[in-house]
Design a protein around this motif. Sequence first.
Motif, PDB file in Angstrom:
ATOM      1  N   PRO A 110       0.919  -1.135  -0.089  1.00 56.45           N
ATOM      2  CA  PRO A 110      -0.002   0.046  -0.154  1.00 56.45           C
ATOM      3  C   PRO A 110       0.944   1.450  -0.010  1.00 56.45           C
ATOM      4  O   PRO A 110       2.066   1.313   0.555  1.00 56.45           O
ATOM      5  CB  PRO A 110      -0.808  -0.142   1.484  1.00 56.45           C
ATOM      6  N   PRO A 111       0.273   2.543  -0.647  1.00 54.12           N
ATOM      7  CA  PRO A 111       1.144   3.733  -0.567  1.00 54.12           C
ATOM      8  C   PRO A 111       1.395   4.110   1.025  1.00 54.12           C
ATOM      9  O   PRO A 111       0.850   3.600   1.841  1.00 54.12           O
ATOM     10  CB  PRO A 111       0.056   4.715  -1.181  1.00 54.12           C
ATOM     11  N   GLN A 125       1.207   6.856   2.428  1.00 48.67           N
ATOM     12  CA  GLN A 125      -0.012   7.583   3.195  1.00 48.67           C
ATOM     13  C   GLN A 125      -0.673   6.770   4.137  1.00 48.67           C
ATOM     14  O   GLN A 125      -1.222   7.460   5.160  1.00 48.67           O
ATOM     15  CB  GLN A 125      -0.331   8.417   2.159  1.00 48.67           C
ATOM     16  N   VAL A 126      -1.177   5.611   3.650  1.00 45.64           N
ATOM     17  CA  VAL A 126      -1.937   4.910   4.436  1.00 45.64           C
ATOM     18  C   VAL A 126      -1.501   4.797   5.910  1.00 45.64           C
ATOM     19  O   VAL A 126      -2.132   5.007   6.867  1.00 45.64           O
ATOM     20  CB  VAL A 126      -2.273   3.518   3.908  1.00 45.64           C
ATOM     21  N   LYS A 127      -0.146   4.500   6.066  1.00 48.49           N
ATOM     22  CA  LYS A 127       0.581   4.153   7.596  1.00 48.49           C
ATOM     23  C   LYS A 127       0.311   5.544   8.037  1.00 48.49           C
ATOM     24  O   LYS A 127      -0.013   5.508   9.359  1.00 48.49           O
ATOM     25  CB  LYS A 127       1.781   3.523   7.408  1.00 48.49           C
ATOM     26  N   LEU A 174      -1.752   7.991   7.668  1.00 45.25           N
ATOM     27  CA  LEU A 174      -3.387   8.294   8.128  1.00 45.25           C
ATOM     28  C   LEU A 174      -3.350   7.063   9.571  1.00 45.25           C
ATOM     29  O   LEU A 174      -4.343   7.512  10.116  1.00 45.25           O
ATOM     30  CB  LEU A 174      -4.201   8.006   6.996  1.00 45.25           C
ATOM     31  N   ILE A 175      -3.148   5.821   9.155  1.00 45.85           N
ATOM     32  CA  ILE A 175      -3.220   5.200  10.387  1.00 45.85           C
ATOM     33  C   ILE A 175      -2.759   5.761  11.782  1.00 45.85           C
ATOM     34  O   ILE A 175      -3.556   5.561  12.831  1.00 45.85           O
ATOM     35  CB  ILE A 175      -2.821   3.549  10.178  1.00 45.85           C
ATOM     36  N   GLU A 176      -1.741   6.086  11.644  1.00 43.85           N
ATOM     37  CA  GLU A 176      -0.768   6.594  12.915  1.00 43.85           C
ATOM     38  C   GLU A 176      -1.655   7.914  13.317  1.00 43.85           C
ATOM     39  O   GLU A 176      -1.832   7.862  14.645  1.00 43.85           O
ATOM     40  CB  GLU A 176       0.451   6.727  12.608  1.00 43.85           C
ATOM     41  N   TYR A 200       2.511  -4.370  10.856  1.00 49.85           N
ATOM     42  CA  TYR A 200       2.066  -3.621   9.482  1.00 49.85           C
ATOM     43  C   TYR A 200       3.003  -3.883   8.329  1.00 49.85           C
ATOM     44  O   TYR A 200       2.266  -4.126   7.401  1.00 49.85           O
ATOM     45  CB  TYR A 200       1.921  -2.154   9.775  1.00 49.85           C
ATOM     46  N   PHE A 256      -3.753  -5.565   1.886  1.00 49.92           N
ATOM     47  CA  PHE A 256      -4.014  -4.589   0.999  1.00 49.92           C
ATOM     48  C   PHE A 256      -4.475  -5.370  -0.407  1.00 49.92           C
ATOM     49  O   PHE A 256      -5.597  -5.060  -1.037  1.00 49.92           O
ATOM     50  CB  PHE A 256      -2.696  -3.773   0.515  1.00 49.92           C
ATOM     51  N   ARG A 299      -8.745   1.209  -5.773  1.00 48.01           N
ATOM     52  CA  ARG A 299      -7.636   1.787  -5.238  1.00 48.01           C
ATOM     53  C   ARG A 299      -7.889   2.695  -4.078  1.00 48.01           C
ATOM     54  O   ARG A 299      -7.580   2.440  -2.938  1.00 48.01           O
ATOM     55  CB  ARG A 299      -6.388   2.283  -5.857  1.00 48.01           C
ATOM     56  N   GLU A 324      -7.830   1.822  -0.269  1.00 49.44           N
ATOM     57  CA  GLU A 324      -6.637   2.586   0.777  1.00 49.44           C
ATOM     58  C   GLU A 324      -7.429   3.087   2.126  1.00 49.44           C
ATOM     59  O   GLU A 324      -7.104   2.751   3.322  1.00 49.44           O
ATOM     60  CB  GLU A 324      -5.956   3.613   0.170  1.00 49.44           C
ATOM     61  N   LEU A 332      -8.287  -0.242   4.111  1.00 48.59           N
ATOM     62  CA  LEU A 332      -6.921  -0.715   4.756  1.00 48.59           C
ATOM     63  C   LEU A 332      -6.650   0.028   5.878  1.00 48.59           C
ATOM     64  O   LEU A 332      -6.266  -0.619   6.983  1.00 48.59           O
ATOM     65  CB  LEU A 332      -5.870  -0.807   3.861  1.00 48.59           C
ATOM     66  N   GLN A 333      -6.742   1.422   6.032  1.00 45.16           N
ATOM     67  CA  GLN A 333      -6.821   2.207   7.138  1.00 45.16           C
ATOM     68  C   GLN A 333      -7.629   1.602   8.281  1.00 45.16           C
ATOM     69  O   GLN A 333      -7.284   1.425   9.356  1.00 45.16           O
ATOM     70  CB  GLN A 333      -6.823   3.696   6.790  1.00 45.16           C
ATOM     71  N   VAL A 355      -6.800   0.130  11.955  1.00 41.45           N
ATOM     72  CA  VAL A 355      -7.290   0.612  13.296  1.00 41.45           C
ATOM     73  C   VAL A 355      -8.161  -0.444  14.061  1.00 41.45           C
ATOM     74  O   VAL A 355      -7.905  -0.442  15.296  1.00 41.45           O
ATOM     75  CB  VAL A 355      -8.165   1.743  12.898  1.00 41.45           C
TER      76      VAL A 355
END
Lengths: 228, 182
Positions: free
Chosen positions: A63-64, A66-68, A70-72, B26, B34, B44, B48, B51-52, B56
């Motif tokens: 995944p790109p 930015q996903v990580k 955003l999660i953080e 992760y 993903f 996509r 994304e 996936l977020q 969580v």
Amino acid sequence: MSETPDRDDDTVLAGEYALGLLSAEEAAVFEARLGAEPELRALYAAWAEDFAQLAEDIPAETPPAQVKTLIESELFDTPRHSIWSWLGLAAIGGGLAVAALALAVFLGADFLKDGPGAPDYVAEITAEDGSLTIEAAYHAGEARLVLERRAGEARPGRALELWLIDGDAAPASLGVLPDDPHAVLEVAEGHRAAMPNATLAISDEPAGGSPTGLPTGDVLAAGQVSSI
Amino acid sequence: MRDRDEIEALLARTAIADRAAFDDLYSRTSAKLFGVVLRVLNDRASSEDVLQEVYVRIWRNAGRYNANGLSPMTWLITVARNASIDRLRRQKTQPTGDVDVDDVALADPAPNPEAEMLRGAERAQIVACFDELEAQRAEAVRRAYLEGETYADLSARFDVPVNTMRTWLRRSLLKLKECLSR
């Protein structure tokens, strides 16, 4: 298919649930049964494992970044203040955070009666709201860990299990606490070296302790070991 | 089974809110999950987003991962799949009709065959059991799992009444279970 019709029905129902084919109402009824019927849980788990094999060959895709990010930011966008936020315990839903060490509170005379000499290390294993507080004193020479439960108890039909958390290693069980608020454990040889710098934590487990060797229930309390 | 033990330990540490373990979890599992999410949603941007949501949920529920007796990777895949299907159904989007689900079982072997040997054997078994079903019935089960298709979707796809579809699928499940338990 030599099995009984009822079991066949449940096998099918568990499969339909695992596939997501039940209506919302049917799924809710199934989930309510799941909580109470270990056999049904086993049927569901078997299907989930079987169907997960179908996902084995789905190509992985990184995944790109930015996903990580955003999660953080969703999870951790609050300041980290101390070693306790490493535990991040407030995020566990039970609202657990860890109080500062309060050595004076539990170095009362009765606490020390338990053996010759003062302990070498102590910890206060506590929930943020004080609903569970266990004082721990470790006598390194004899590998003896003395525990006094000052507040709280196991949930009905459940047990409190004590864990040693050493750096990045997986939590190691030090034992299931007895009903008696006072307990003395001998720390197994393999865990003794880690004790002085460890974090001790208490989790909610099935009676008899975690079936997996790792915490399975809510983490109820935690505390850092420190030298006295 | 070393991988499994490691993922299990990372989940246990995530359950006590260890961020380093969560990071490690992760980096080791996000590409796989993903892939699963993309497979269901085939888009996509929403993948994304889902996936977020999945990570969580993993952070918040890691302590309960084996409450239903699932292995750690199965639990992670199930969280990802269920979140994707929830999204799919909320969007009311038709899943793509072109994806050939048969290729899932026939795709390349996993990159680490030694560590994956046991899972490989399990996979071979389920592939063999799917092969014992009539092709369309096997495809219906695969589509339900991999594409999140409902009885209504499946009855439209195979042009049979919903009740017939349900009967087919239930029989297929019993046949599969009988084959898998041999």
